[in-house]
Scaffold this motif. Structure first.
Motif, PDB file in Angstrom:
ATOM      1  N   LEU A  68      98.680 -36.330 -18.221  1.00 14.48           N
ATOM      2  CA  LEU A  68      97.148 -35.170 -18.060  1.00 14.48           C
ATOM      3  C   LEU A  68      96.392 -36.037 -19.230  1.00 14.48           C
ATOM      4  O   LEU A  68      97.272 -35.756 -20.123  1.00 14.48           O
ATOM      5  N   ILE A  70      93.917 -35.293 -21.544  1.00 19.49           N
ATOM      6  CA  ILE A  70      92.899 -34.880 -22.120  1.00 19.49           C
ATOM      7  C   ILE A  70      91.302 -35.435 -22.728  1.00 19.49           C
ATOM      8  O   ILE A  70      92.089 -36.135 -23.724  1.00 19.49           O
ATOM      9  N   TYR A  99      92.822 -35.850 -15.044  1.00 18.94           N
ATOM     10  CA  TYR A  99      91.627 -35.699 -15.752  1.00 18.94           C
ATOM     11  C   TYR A  99      90.807 -35.117 -16.037  1.00 18.94           C
ATOM     12  O   TYR A  99      89.974 -34.652 -15.021  1.00 18.94           O
ATOM     13  N   THR A 100      90.765 -33.771 -17.445  1.00 18.97           N
ATOM     14  CA  THR A 100      89.917 -33.098 -18.387  1.00 18.97           C
ATOM     15  C   THR A 100      88.149 -33.524 -17.824  1.00 18.97           C
ATOM     16  O   THR A 100      88.174 -34.084 -18.814  1.00 18.97           O
ATOM     17  N   SER A 101      87.628 -33.667 -17.144  1.00 22.38           N
ATOM     18  CA  SER A 101      86.115 -33.941 -17.042  1.00 22.38           C
ATOM     19  C   SER A 101      84.999 -32.727 -17.396  1.00 22.38           C
ATOM     20  O   SER A 101      85.361 -32.150 -17.936  1.00 22.38           O
ATOM     21  N   HIS A 116      81.899 -39.489 -18.950  1.00 27.65           N
ATOM     22  CA  HIS A 116      82.471 -38.431 -18.087  1.00 27.65           C
ATOM     23  C   HIS A 116      82.797 -38.475 -16.783  1.00 27.65           C
ATOM     24  O   HIS A 116      83.993 -39.461 -15.924  1.00 27.65           O
ATOM     25  N   LEU A 133      89.855 -32.637 -13.021  1.00 29.19           N
ATOM     26  CA  LEU A 133      89.563 -31.477 -13.215  1.00 29.19           C
ATOM     27  C   LEU A 133      88.258 -31.257 -14.571  1.00 29.19           C
ATOM     28  O   LEU A 133      87.700 -31.048 -15.693  1.00 29.19           O
ATOM     29  N   ARG A 134      86.636 -30.789 -13.543  1.00 26.62           N
ATOM     30  CA  ARG A 134      86.361 -30.636 -14.016  1.00 26.62           C
ATOM     31  C   ARG A 134      85.935 -29.346 -14.729  1.00 26.62           C
ATOM     32  O   ARG A 134      85.161 -28.045 -14.522  1.00 26.62           O
ATOM     33  N   ASN A 135      85.623 -29.135 -15.638  1.00 27.17           N
ATOM     34  CA  ASN A 135      85.652 -28.146 -16.664  1.00 27.17           C
ATOM     35  C   ASN A 135      84.850 -27.655 -16.697  1.00 27.17           C
ATOM     36  O   ASN A 135      83.846 -28.860 -17.788  1.00 27.17           O
ATOM     37  N   ARG A 169      89.964 -21.424 -23.477  1.00 22.50           N
ATOM     38  CA  ARG A 169      90.462 -22.501 -22.855  1.00 22.50           C
ATOM     39  C   ARG A 169      92.296 -22.272 -22.095  1.00 22.50           C
ATOM     40  O   ARG A 169      92.805 -23.241 -21.820  1.00 22.50           O
ATOM     41  N   TYR A 172      91.850 -22.866 -18.758  1.00 26.54           N
ATOM     42  CA  TYR A 172      91.749 -23.989 -18.007  1.00 26.54           C
ATOM     43  C   TYR A 172      93.131 -24.800 -18.040  1.00 26.54           C
ATOM     44  O   TYR A 172      93.442 -25.814 -17.343  1.00 26.54           O
ATOM     45  N   ALA A 176      95.317 -26.963 -15.544  1.00 23.73           N
ATOM     46  CA  ALA A 176      96.064 -27.839 -15.941  1.00 23.73           C
ATOM     47  C   ALA A 176      97.736 -27.872 -15.535  1.00 23.73           C
ATOM     48  O   ALA A 176      98.085 -28.502 -14.979  1.00 23.73           O
TER      49      ALA A 176
END
Length: 281
Positions: A68, A70, A99-101, A116, A133-135, A169, A172, A176
């Protein structure tokens, strides 16, 4: 199956690791962090990890199956840092990178979007299987300053009637952890946002309801809001960033009604009222 999490000492990283501990054996979890001592309380394997040190990155990722990534916190340096991690992961034989985008990164007008989108492009071209992962916005982006708002007696902003589909959070992090512990995720791109959308006026109304105080929302022009933030003690660059993010909110960049987040985690996302209540407590 070794699962590693970058930025493990951060607020999101810690929550992801705690969720992973409920879904898989502790022996399968690796925390990647600049200072392993900061996460001794998590009681998982910790490896020293520095986005700016490619050699160290490659060594830390040996034996990792799922990673992951971040997104880093150093705006302006993140694309090069993320590229370092992706290249190191490829060299180490990592089987999949999540990937947290950013929510709607490819169309967003938020200043954060460029790095991003750039990272997503590098990831897709790397040849390593990936999940994006488009947060959306964290609800804590608002509740973090809740007590200051109450003390001031007024909520200021430049979001107009723009709707915000934020989530906590914890929401999210749960997403993940779910992706990292399930199969068939390769190539998926999730637009992750809260079930419940609200405006800044709605936010002020809920604060008023829970505190018993009249907290109005006052909408200001972007420059006026930025200057107000500077007068409140924020650095000018950060104040301008916050003000511009409010303008992007009005354009709809923080709104999404696809409910992909709640579908992924198997429960409703945390409502605004509950997040405010927790912040007040």
């Amino acid at each position: 199956m070794k699962i590693a999490v970058t930025g493990a000492s951060g607020q999101l990283g810690r929550l992801v690791i705690e969720d992973l501990k409920e879904k898989t054996s502790v022996e399968n979890i690796v925390a990647l962090v600049r200072d392993p001592q900061k996460i001794a309380d998590l009681e998982v394997e910790a490896r020293k990890f520095d986005y700016d040190n490619p050699r160290l990155l490659s060594e830390a990722l040996i034996g990792i199956d799922k990673l992951l990534l971040i997104s880093g916190s150093e705006i302006g340096k993140r694309l090069s840092q993320h590229t370092n991690v992706i290249e190191a992961a490829k060299n180490a034989g990592v089987k999949i990178i999540a990937y947290t985008s950013l929510l709607k990164a490819d169309t967003s007008t938020l200043g954060l979007a460029g790095e991003h989108v750039g990272t997503e492009d590098v990831l897709k071209k790397s040849g390593v299987p990936y999940v994006i992962l488009r947060n959306g916005w964290y609800t804590e982006n608002y509740t973090g300053s809740l007590h200051q708002v109450i003390g001031l007696g007024t909520l200021y902003g430049s979001s107009g009637e723009g709707k915000i589909s934020s989530a906590t959070r914890e929401d999210y992090a749960a997403a993940a952890a779910t992706v990292l512990t399930s199969e068939g995720q390769e190539g998926k791109e999730y637009e992750l946002a809260g079930d419940e959308a609200f405006t800044m006026k709605d936010y002020a109304t809920e604060i008023s309801r829970q505190t018993g105080k009249d907290i109005p929302y006052v909408n200001l022009p972007e420059n006026d809001y930025a200057q107000a933030l500077v007068k409140g003690g924020l650095p000018e660059g950060f104040a301008k960033f916050l003000a511009s993010s409010h303008v992007s909110t009005e354009k709809g960049d923080l709104f999404d009604d696809g409910h992909q987040l709640s579908k992924l985690i198997g429960r409703p996302t945390t409502p605004l009222s509950k997040a405010i209540s927790a912040a007040l407590a």
